[in-house]
Design a protein around this motif. Structure first.
Motif, PDB file in Angstrom:
ATOM      1  N   TYR A  75      -7.723   1.718   8.114  1.00  0.00           N
ATOM      2  CA  TYR A  75      -6.862   0.897   7.275  1.00  0.00           C
ATOM      3  C   TYR A  75      -5.392   1.288   7.346  1.00  0.00           C
ATOM      4  CZ  TYR A  75      -5.538   3.650   3.125  1.00  0.00           C
ATOM      5  OH  TYR A  75      -4.952   4.528   2.264  1.00  0.00           O
ATOM      6  N   PRO A  76      -5.005   2.581   7.525  1.00  0.00           N
ATOM      7  CA  PRO A  76      -3.562   2.864   7.654  1.00  0.00           C
ATOM      8  C   PRO A  76      -2.927   2.194   8.871  1.00  0.00           C
ATOM      9  CG  PRO A  76      -4.777   4.875   7.167  1.00  0.00           C
ATOM     10  CD  PRO A  76      -5.789   3.831   7.507  1.00  0.00           C
ATOM     11  N   LEU A  79      -2.743  -1.482   8.151  1.00  0.00           N
ATOM     12  CA  LEU A  79      -1.697  -1.688   7.152  1.00  0.00           C
ATOM     13  C   LEU A  79      -0.325  -1.716   7.809  1.00  0.00           C
ATOM     14  CD1 LEU A  79      -0.991  -1.922   4.132  1.00  0.00           C
ATOM     15  CD2 LEU A  79      -0.883   0.578   4.061  1.00  0.00           C
ATOM     16  N   LEU A  84       0.911  -5.216   3.816  1.00  0.00           N
ATOM     17  CA  LEU A  84       0.128  -5.097   2.586  1.00  0.00           C
ATOM     18  C   LEU A  84      -0.288  -6.488   2.126  1.00  0.00           C
ATOM     19  CD1 LEU A  84      -0.945  -3.154   0.445  1.00  0.00           C
ATOM     20  CD2 LEU A  84       1.189  -3.442  -0.808  1.00  0.00           C
ATOM     21  N   MET A 161     -12.286  -1.805   0.155  1.00  0.00           N
ATOM     22  CA  MET A 161     -10.887  -1.945   0.570  1.00  0.00           C
ATOM     23  C   MET A 161     -10.019  -2.430  -0.584  1.00  0.00           C
ATOM     24  SD  MET A 161     -10.574  -0.789   3.530  1.00  0.00           S
ATOM     25  CE  MET A 161      -8.874  -1.310   3.723  1.00  0.00           C
ATOM     26  N   GLU A 162     -10.555  -3.311  -1.415  1.00  0.00           N
ATOM     27  CA  GLU A 162      -9.791  -3.752  -2.582  1.00  0.00           C
ATOM     28  C   GLU A 162      -9.501  -2.585  -3.520  1.00  0.00           C
ATOM     29  OE1 GLU A 162     -11.038  -8.466  -3.157  1.00  0.00           O
ATOM     30  OE2 GLU A 162     -11.942  -6.925  -4.425  1.00  0.00           O
ATOM     31  N   LEU A 165      -6.647  -0.841  -1.420  1.00  0.00           N
ATOM     32  CA  LEU A 165      -5.622  -1.557  -0.664  1.00  0.00           C
ATOM     33  C   LEU A 165      -5.535  -3.017  -1.108  1.00  0.00           C
ATOM     34  CD1 LEU A 165      -3.624  -1.308   1.802  1.00  0.00           C
ATOM     35  CD2 LEU A 165      -5.470  -2.171   3.201  1.00  0.00           C
TER      36      LEU A 165
END
Length: 216
Positions: A75-76, A79, A84, A161-162, A165
């Motif tokens: 995810y980084p 992102l 975002l 993920m929610e 993020l």
């Protein structure tokens, strides 16, 4: 922990709100979109892995590794690339959904009895007839558990993920109230996730039983 009566009271006050409707809509949309991508991509990939054994031998270890590895680690990177927004959540949840669907499809097609292949050739079935009227009906009882697992993984990926993020969604609200030490609201949203999971699992199990019954 809080008393179940307090969780129920918070649910009663949260569910009718517009905020909850927006969060639930966002989460359900993300789950359905991720699952659709996983299904549309996973099924043809599984057919490819079965149809061309050399490709299957090369790609299967990577898929199995991806199945075992937590994709949340990426995810980084997503992102940084996508920003975002809901994009990284959909990508990760769709990937988690795609892999079991592809692997199960490959295994299901490989388990079809050779007599069915010979039967299709004996009646001069076209390519579309071969896939739609012979392979798909024969493999469906074995493919569907992968589809069911793919949907479950889409739910898991989306909620997880929610939680870390997102600025909206059921998972985001659970994480928000956790960080704010609002224990009652946190457990209320966790209860929503549990109820959603039970309902989805029940529906998919019912569909699977119907498919198996129709195939007998």
């Amino acid at each position: 922990m809080v008393p179940p009566s307090e969780i129920l009271a918070r649910l009663v006050s949260i569910v009718p709100t517009g905020e909850f409707a927006g969060d639930a809509g966002r989460t359900l949309m993300t789950i359905l979109l991720a699952f659709t991508i996983g299904l549309v991509g996973g099924f043809p990939l599984g057919v490819l892995l079965w149809r061309i054994p050399a490709v299957g031998r090369v790609l299967e270890p990577f898929l199995v590794t991806g199945y075992a590895m937590p994709t949340l680690l990426f995810y980084p990177v997503l992102l940084a690339i996508m920003g975002l927004n809901v994009g990284p959540i959909i990508v990760i949840a769709a990937t988690m959904s795609l892999i079991p669907i592809a692997l199960t499809t490959m295994v299901a097609l490989g388990a079809i009895k050779p007599t069915l292949h010979k039967l299709a050739k004996s009646v001069n079935a076209s390519s579309s007839q071969y896939y739609l009227k012979v392979l798909l009906p024969a493999a469906t009882p074995l493919i569907f558990p992968g589809v069911k697992l793919g949907f479950i993984y889409a739910v898991i990926g989306t909620i997880a993920m929610e939680f870390i993020l997102a600025a909206q969604g059921i998972g985001f609200r659970a994480g928000f109230h956790y960080r704010e030490l609002d224990t009652g609201d946190m457990w209320a949203y966790i209860t929503v996730v549990i109820v959603l999971s039970v309902i989805v699992s029940g529906i998919l199990t019912w569909i699977e039983k119907r498919i198996r019954k129709d195939m007998l």
